[in-house]
Design a protein around this motif. Structure first.
Motif, PDB file in Angstrom:
ATOM      1  N   LEU A   1      36.073  43.074  46.847  1.00 47.85           N
ATOM      2  CA  LEU A   1      37.005  43.816  45.983  1.00 47.85           C
ATOM      3  C   LEU A   1      37.111  43.137  44.613  1.00 47.85           C
ATOM      4  CD1 LEU A   1      39.023  46.037  45.433  1.00 47.85           C
ATOM      5  CD2 LEU A   1      40.782  44.709  46.619  1.00 47.85           C
ATOM      6  N   ALA A   2      37.164  41.815  44.604  1.00 37.09           N
ATOM      7  CA  ALA A   2      37.262  41.104  43.319  1.00 37.09           C
ATOM      8  C   ALA A   2      36.025  41.387  42.448  1.00 37.09           C
ATOM      9  CB  ALA A   2      37.420  39.606  43.554  1.00 37.09           C
ATOM     10  N   ALA A   3      34.854  41.447  43.074  1.00 36.54           N
ATOM     11  CA  ALA A   3      33.625  41.728  42.309  1.00 36.54           C
ATOM     12  C   ALA A   3      33.668  43.148  41.747  1.00 36.54           C
ATOM     13  CB  ALA A   3      32.401  41.538  43.201  1.00 36.54           C
ATOM     14  N   THR A   4      34.179  44.107  42.529  1.00 33.36           N
ATOM     15  CA  THR A   4      34.310  45.487  42.044  1.00 33.36           C
ATOM     16  C   THR A   4      35.287  45.536  40.863  1.00 33.36           C
ATOM     17  OG1 THR A   4      33.917  46.307  44.263  1.00 33.36           O
ATOM     18  CG2 THR A   4      34.983  47.838  42.746  1.00 33.36           C
ATOM     19  N   LEU A   5      36.411  44.829  41.016  1.00 35.23           N
ATOM     20  CA  LEU A   5      37.399  44.836  39.935  1.00 35.23           C
ATOM     21  C   LEU A   5      36.828  44.179  38.675  1.00 35.23           C
ATOM     22  CD1 LEU A   5      40.622  43.911  41.982  1.00 35.23           C
ATOM     23  CD2 LEU A   5      39.917  46.165  41.140  1.00 35.23           C
ATOM     24  N   ALA A   6      35.970  43.153  38.867  1.00 32.31           N
ATOM     25  CA  ALA A   6      35.350  42.491  37.705  1.00 32.31           C
ATOM     26  C   ALA A   6      34.510  43.502  36.926  1.00 32.31           C
ATOM     27  CB  ALA A   6      34.485  41.329  38.170  1.00 32.31           C
ATOM     28  N   LYS A   7      33.768  44.341  37.669  1.00 30.95           N
ATOM     29  CA  LYS A   7      32.919  45.345  36.997  1.00 30.95           C
ATOM     30  C   LYS A   7      33.778  46.361  36.250  1.00 30.95           C
ATOM     31  CE  LYS A   7      29.027  44.872  40.113  1.00 30.95           C
ATOM     32  NZ  LYS A   7      29.131  44.877  41.561  1.00 30.95           N
ATOM     33  N   GLN A   8      35.024  46.551  36.746  1.00 36.88           N
ATOM     34  CA  GLN A   8      35.921  47.509  36.080  1.00 36.88           C
ATOM     35  C   GLN A   8      36.736  46.841  34.978  1.00 36.88           C
ATOM     36  OE1 GLN A   8      38.129  48.915  39.475  1.00 36.88           O
ATOM     37  NE2 GLN A   8      36.414  50.106  40.274  1.00 36.88           N
ATOM     38  N   GLY A   9      36.448  45.567  34.691  1.00 42.08           N
ATOM     39  CA  GLY A   9      37.103  44.907  33.553  1.00 42.08           C
ATOM     40  C   GLY A   9      38.288  44.025  33.910  1.00 42.08           C
ATOM     41  N   ALA A  10      38.471  43.700  35.185  1.00 40.80           N
ATOM     42  CA  ALA A  10      39.603  42.827  35.551  1.00 40.80           C
ATOM     43  C   ALA A  10      39.468  41.488  34.828  1.00 40.80           C
ATOM     44  CB  ALA A  10      39.628  42.610  37.059  1.00 40.80           C
ATOM     45  N   PRO A  11      40.610  40.932  34.378  1.00 37.48           N
ATOM     46  CA  PRO A  11      40.525  39.723  33.552  1.00 37.48           C
ATOM     47  C   PRO A  11      40.299  38.441  34.340  1.00 37.48           C
ATOM     48  CG  PRO A  11      42.812  40.402  33.818  1.00 37.48           C
ATOM     49  CD  PRO A  11      41.978  41.450  34.506  1.00 37.48           C
ATOM     50  N   HIS A  12      39.833  37.416  33.626  1.00 36.85           N
ATOM     51  CA  HIS A  12      39.753  36.033  34.120  1.00 36.85           C
ATOM     52  C   HIS A  12      41.115  35.675  34.747  1.00 36.85           C
ATOM     53  CE1 HIS A  12      39.108  31.661  33.956  1.00 36.85           C
ATOM     54  NE2 HIS A  12      40.277  31.562  33.326  1.00 36.85           N
ATOM     55  N   GLY A  13      41.078  35.089  35.932  1.00 32.23           N
ATOM     56  CA  GLY A  13      42.325  34.671  36.587  1.00 32.23           C
ATOM     57  C   GLY A  13      42.870  35.692  37.560  1.00 32.23           C
ATOM     58  N   THR A  14      42.235  36.882  37.641  1.00 24.69           N
ATOM     59  CA  THR A  14      42.695  37.884  38.618  1.00 24.69           C
ATOM     60  C   THR A  14      42.603  37.293  40.028  1.00 24.69           C
ATOM     61  OG1 THR A  14      41.973  39.756  37.267  1.00 24.69           O
ATOM     62  CG2 THR A  14      42.154  40.161  39.653  1.00 24.69           C
ATOM     63  N   VAL A  15      43.641  37.525  40.822  1.00 23.38           N
ATOM     64  CA  VAL A  15      43.656  37.029  42.202  1.00 23.38           C
ATOM     65  C   VAL A  15      43.795  38.220  43.152  1.00 23.38           C
ATOM     66  CG1 VAL A  15      45.026  35.726  43.890  1.00 23.38           C
ATOM     67  CG2 VAL A  15      44.564  34.752  41.642  1.00 23.38           C
ATOM     68  N   VAL A  16      42.926  38.285  44.150  1.00 22.57           N
ATOM     69  CA  VAL A  16      42.976  39.342  45.160  1.00 22.57           C
ATOM     70  C   VAL A  16      43.340  38.707  46.498  1.00 22.57           C
ATOM     71  CG1 VAL A  16      41.679  41.141  46.365  1.00 22.57           C
ATOM     72  CG2 VAL A  16      41.195  40.666  43.951  1.00 22.57           C
TER      73      VAL A  16
END
Ligand code: BTN
Length: 267
Positions: A39-54
């Motif tokens: 999920l974190a990798a998917t959110l990264a592709k959608q622009g989630a910022p540095h420091g996002t925690v899942v």
């Protein structure tokens, strides 16, 4: 029905407890995911910022190192992924999972008083009756610009919650200290310790690398390294290379660097 060792993680409580400035500033809490790393990798592709925690209460396909599965029962443990910008110095990228293990160690000590050590590269382990038991593991996976650091920590799992084949080699905080641990507090301590360790890596790398070497139980031991599809290697675990690799002194005197594999401590 939930047992007394189970309680739900609350988004508001976690938010209130987090002291880290960047790690966890953007927080995603889910009841069930396939894998928090995925999920974190998917959110990264959608622009989630540095420091996002899942964070998730359970994972249906929790991933372990070397293609293994991470057992992820609901409501008892911590399954956490942290999304980080890839440091520009390549050698520092490989330290991120090692330092996450260090952060887990610090938070466990702070919250429970329990002293753990690290088995290279990033297992958090406890000595019991002459053997090592695994408490937590870390899996780093990269996307184009980002690194996902996933951490699984066995918190309130009872002996009967472990599959039989893990009962002699794995443990939980509940099993070690005999009482349930507040997962939200542990999580916030871990995120704070992770932020500090990552900042140290960028600004004072020698300090945090020295701390890792100090608590890495593998160093100075005779070890066997199990490699996928190759014969195991034996030698003395002599030191950690500048990029986090394990330096193994072979019987013929050669020093070789190991970057992936499973370590078995020999007696
Ligand atoms: C290991 O094999 O030691 C690494 C285990 C890493 C498990 C964690 S749980 C949260 C994150 N999501 C995953 O799918 N794996 C990691």
């Amino acid at each position: 029905m939930r047992s007394p060792t189970q309680s739900h993680l609350s988004y508001d409580e976690i938010r209130r407890l987090i002291t880290a400035q960047t790690i966890g500033a953007h927080l995603v809490l889910r009841e069930e995911v396939d894998s928090t790393n995925a999920l974190a990798a998917t959110l990264a592709k959608q622009g989630a910022p540095h420091g996002t925690v899942v964070i998730a209460e359970t994972q249906t396909h929790g991933r372990g190192r070397l293609g293994r599965t991470w057992i992820s029962p609901s409501g008892t443990n911590l399954y956490v992924s942290i999304l980080l910008q890839r440091p520009s110095v390549a050698a520092l990228v490989t330290w991120l999972p090692l330092l996450t293990a260090l952060a887990v160690r610090r938070s466990v000590l702070e919250v429970t008083g329990l002293v753990t050590t690290l088995k290279w590269p990033n297992d958090v382990v406890i000595h019991r009756n002459g053997s090592l038991r695994k408490l937590a593991g870390v899996l780093a996976e990269s996307t184009d610009q980002m690194v996902v650091i996933g951490m699984g920590l066995n918190v309130n799992m009872r002996a009967e919650d472990f599959p039989e084949d893990l009962r002699l080699t794995a443990t939980s905080l509940l099993l070690e200290i005999g009482q349930p641990v507040d997962r939200a507090r542990l999580l916030s301590e871990m995120l704070g310790a992770a932020e500090q360790a990552y900042n140290d890596l960028l600004h004072r790398p020698e300090k945090v690398m020295a701390e890792y070497r100090d608590v890495c139980h593998t160093l100075g031991k005779r070890v066997q390294i199990d490699l996928i599809g190759q014969d195991p290697l034996e030698g003395l675990a002599e030191t950690i290379a500048p990029d986090g690799a394990l330096c193994l002194r072979r019987a013929d005197g050669r020093l070789i660097e190991i970057r992936a594999g499973d370590v078995v401590h020999l007696r």
